[in-house]
Write a protein that holds these residues in place. Structure first.
Motif, PDB file in Angstrom:
ATOM      1  N   LEU A 115      18.309  34.466  24.131  1.00 42.80           N
ATOM      2  CA  LEU A 115      18.240  34.522  25.595  1.00 42.80           C
ATOM      3  C   LEU A 115      18.980  33.341  26.212  1.00 42.80           C
ATOM      4  CD1 LEU A 115      14.608  35.649  26.550  1.00 42.80           C
ATOM      5  CD2 LEU A 115      16.669  37.035  26.282  1.00 42.80           C
ATOM      6  N   SER A 116      18.748  32.156  25.665  1.00 43.52           N
ATOM      7  CA  SER A 116      19.415  30.966  26.198  1.00 43.52           C
ATOM      8  C   SER A 116      20.929  31.077  26.075  1.00 43.52           C
ATOM      9  CB  SER A 116      18.915  29.719  25.470  1.00 43.52           C
ATOM     10  OG  SER A 116      17.530  29.523  25.701  1.00 43.52           O
ATOM     11  N   ALA A 117      21.393  31.663  24.968  1.00 43.75           N
ATOM     12  CA  ALA A 117      22.833  31.845  24.771  1.00 43.75           C
ATOM     13  C   ALA A 117      23.426  32.801  25.797  1.00 43.75           C
ATOM     14  CB  ALA A 117      23.108  32.356  23.361  1.00 43.75           C
ATOM     15  N   HIS A 118      22.573  33.679  26.359  1.00 42.35           N
ATOM     16  CA  HIS A 118      23.015  34.611  27.395  1.00 42.35           C
ATOM     17  C   HIS A 118      22.647  34.130  28.801  1.00 42.35           C
ATOM     18  CE1 HIS A 118      23.398  37.302  23.907  1.00 42.35           C
ATOM     19  NE2 HIS A 118      24.212  38.012  24.654  1.00 42.35           N
ATOM     20  N   ASP A 119      22.352  32.831  28.914  1.00 39.91           N
ATOM     21  CA  ASP A 119      22.066  32.198  30.215  1.00 39.91           C
ATOM     22  C   ASP A 119      20.857  32.788  30.923  1.00 39.91           C
ATOM     23  OD1 ASP A 119      24.262  30.432  29.965  1.00 39.91           O
ATOM     24  OD2 ASP A 119      25.619  31.998  30.694  1.00 39.91           O
ATOM     25  N   VAL A 120      19.882  33.262  30.156  1.00 42.66           N
ATOM     26  CA  VAL A 120      18.625  33.719  30.739  1.00 42.66           C
ATOM     27  C   VAL A 120      17.676  32.527  30.788  1.00 42.66           C
ATOM     28  CG1 VAL A 120      16.622  35.213  30.452  1.00 42.66           C
ATOM     29  CG2 VAL A 120      18.913  36.073  29.926  1.00 42.66           C
ATOM     30  N   ARG A 121      17.186  32.209  31.964  1.00 43.23           N
ATOM     31  CA  ARG A 121      16.294  31.069  32.127  1.00 43.23           C
ATOM     32  C   ARG A 121      14.886  31.464  31.694  1.00 43.23           C
ATOM     33  NH1 ARG A 121      17.231  28.436  37.966  1.00 43.23           N
ATOM     34  NH2 ARG A 121      15.966  26.808  36.966  1.00 43.23           N
ATOM     35  N   LEU A 122      14.302  30.672  30.816  1.00 42.96           N
ATOM     36  CA  LEU A 122      12.980  30.950  30.290  1.00 42.96           C
ATOM     37  C   LEU A 122      11.937  30.295  31.185  1.00 42.96           C
ATOM     38  CD1 LEU A 122      13.775  30.468  26.509  1.00 42.96           C
ATOM     39  CD2 LEU A 122      13.558  32.602  27.764  1.00 42.96           C
ATOM     40  N   GLU A 123      11.575  31.022  32.213  1.00 41.91           N
ATOM     41  CA  GLU A 123      10.606  30.519  33.173  1.00 41.91           C
ATOM     42  C   GLU A 123       9.971  31.703  33.896  1.00 41.91           C
ATOM     43  OE1 GLU A 123      12.936  28.122  35.803  1.00 41.91           O
ATOM     44  OE2 GLU A 123      13.893  29.835  36.763  1.00 41.91           O
ATOM     45  N   GLY A 124       8.915  31.436  34.629  1.00 41.59           N
ATOM     46  CA  GLY A 124       8.271  32.487  35.402  1.00 41.59           C
ATOM     47  C   GLY A 124       7.418  33.402  34.543  1.00 41.59           C
ATOM     48  N   ARG A 125       7.321  34.646  34.972  1.00 40.18           N
ATOM     49  CA  ARG A 125       6.470  35.620  34.305  1.00 40.18           C
ATOM     50  C   ARG A 125       7.281  36.540  33.402  1.00 40.18           C
ATOM     51  NH1 ARG A 125       2.009  37.731  38.797  1.00 40.18           N
ATOM     52  NH2 ARG A 125       0.809  35.776  38.856  1.00 40.18           N
ATOM     53  N   ALA A 126       6.785  36.726  32.197  1.00 35.42           N
ATOM     54  CA  ALA A 126       7.450  37.595  31.229  1.00 35.42           C
ATOM     55  C   ALA A 126       6.485  38.689  30.796  1.00 35.42           C
ATOM     56  CB  ALA A 126       7.902  36.795  30.020  1.00 35.42           C
ATOM     57  N   LEU A 127       6.949  39.928  30.840  1.00 33.99           N
ATOM     58  CA  LEU A 127       6.155  41.072  30.392  1.00 33.99           C
ATOM     59  C   LEU A 127       6.686  41.528  29.038  1.00 33.99           C
ATOM     60  CD1 LEU A 127       4.184  43.437  30.615  1.00 33.99           C
ATOM     61  CD2 LEU A 127       5.843  44.586  32.121  1.00 33.99           C
ATOM     62  N   VAL A 128       5.819  41.493  28.031  1.00 32.53           N
ATOM     63  CA  VAL A 128       6.182  41.896  26.674  1.00 32.53           C
ATOM     64  C   VAL A 128       5.529  43.239  26.381  1.00 32.53           C
ATOM     65  CG1 VAL A 128       6.054  41.326  24.230  1.00 32.53           C
ATOM     66  CG2 VAL A 128       6.370  39.502  25.916  1.00 32.53           C
ATOM     67  N   LEU A 129       6.345  44.218  26.015  1.00 31.20           N
ATOM     68  CA  LEU A 129       5.839  45.531  25.616  1.00 31.20           C
ATOM     69  C   LEU A 129       5.666  45.535  24.106  1.00 31.20           C
ATOM     70  CD1 LEU A 129       8.132  47.879  27.761  1.00 31.20           C
ATOM     71  CD2 LEU A 129       5.956  46.819  28.392  1.00 31.20           C
ATOM     72  N   GLY A 130       4.430  45.776  23.663  1.00 31.06           N
ATOM     73  CA  GLY A 130       4.141  45.800  22.240  1.00 31.06           C
ATOM     74  C   GLY A 130       3.147  44.727  21.861  1.00 31.06           C
ATOM     75  N   ALA A 131       2.507  44.900  20.706  1.00 26.33           N
ATOM     76  CA  ALA A 131       1.530  43.916  20.227  1.00 26.33           C
ATOM     77  C   ALA A 131       1.590  43.766  18.716  1.00 26.33           C
ATOM     78  CB  ALA A 131       0.117  44.319  20.672  1.00 26.33           C
ATOM     79  N   GLY A 132       2.709  44.178  18.116  1.00 30.36           N
ATOM     80  CA  GLY A 132       2.886  44.043  16.674  1.00 30.36           C
ATOM     81  C   GLY A 132       3.407  42.673  16.303  1.00 30.36           C
ATOM     82  N   GLY A 133       3.918  42.555  15.077  1.00 34.41           N
ATOM     83  CA  GLY A 133       4.355  41.270  14.580  1.00 34.41           C
ATOM     84  C   GLY A 133       5.454  40.627  15.410  1.00 34.41           C
TER      85      GLY A 133
END
Length: 277
Positions: A115-133
């Motif tokens: 994500l960082s390599a694609h200039d996506v800022r890691l901040e705010g709210r993140a929604l993750v779909l899934g609960a596996g490994g």
């Protein structure tokens, strides 16, 4: 590549495993760095993982990657775990040392590095779909980088168990997450939905509540442009495919097995991109 009695062996375990491009990537790195090593696909059916791991360790393998559906079971079978693996509750990278299985989890770090390599800022709210490994690893890594994480899974109990294990996070009902998308800065598909290009969901409709500035990432990389990412692009959202995560998460494993830390360079991307085209 010459295979002889000194060749270092590693591989990837999954069921199925034929979709994995890890053998292509690791064997490329072996050639680039002139390592006497080989990395092979290892199809292992559910219920056979412990037998396979102990057998590979006894046969002299240096270690393996573990993919769907074995990551959480691999975690339970490890004799020793890194702190990252404990935090994620899953292991995708195993080393065999003197008959012991040492488990690490590189998925989360690889995901965030991509994500960082694609200039996506890691901040705010993140929604993750899934609960596996993979979801566990991604959610833990996002939390460690300061994101407020929300989890949605078709089986709510698994999402609740994940949040409890992480010690933080919020569970959203699977039917409700599309209506909450406007609150999010990042949406992550950490399931196998869309693998092989399957049209599992009406993503165009599900993404309607997303707001400008939303980034959408998919851990699936076969195909690179999954149905989710195609729908997200039509909505004008920034998208990140799973290929970079595959490359970034693989580096630590290669170093542990073969003694060299490879770069996530343009040649590696080009090789896999051409194969996936």
């Amino acid at each position: 590549m010459t295979i002889d009695g000194k060749t270092r062996l590693a591989g990837v375990i999954g069921w199925p495993v034929e979709h994995s491009r890890s053998p292509l990537l690791h064997n490329h790195w072996c050639r680039v760095h002139q390592v006497n090593g080989a990395y092979v696909p290892l199809p292992v059916a559910p219920g056979q993982l412990e037998t396979a791991l102990r057998g590979l360790a006894a046969a002299g393998f240096r270690g393996v990657n573990v993919t769907i559906p074995h990551k959480e079971e691999a975690f339970r079978l490890c004799d020793e775990l890194t702190e990252t693996a404990r935090r994620a509750g899953a292991a995708n990278t195993l080393r065999f040392e003197k008959g012991r299985i040492i488990g690490d989890c590189t998925d989360g770090t690889g995901f965030c590095d991509n994500l960082s390599a694609h200039d996506v800022r890691l901040e705010g709210r993140a929604l993750v779909l899934g609960a596996g490994g993979a979801a566990r690893a991604v959610a833990a890594a996002l939390q460690d980088r300061g994101c407020e994480v929300f989890i949605a899974n078709r089986t709510t109990a698994r999402a609740e168990a994940l949040v409890q294990a992480l010690g933080a996070g919020t569970v959203l009902d699977w039917a409700d997450w599309p209506s909450r998308l406007g609150e999010m800065s990042l949406l992550v598909n950490a399931t196998s939905l869309g693998m092989g290009g399957r049209e599992d969901m009406d993503w165009a409709t599900l993404l309607q509540a997303g707001q400008a500035g939303l980034s959408v990432a998919d851990i699936v990389y076969t195909p690179r442009q999954t149905p989710l990412l195609k729908a997200a692009q039509k909505h004008g959202f920034r998208t990140v495919d799973g290929l970079g995560m595959l490359i970034c998460q693989a580096r630590a494993g290669f170093q542990g097995w073969f003694g060299v830390l490879p770069e996530a360079d343009e040649a590696s991307f080009a090789l896999l991109a051409q194969d996936l085209a």
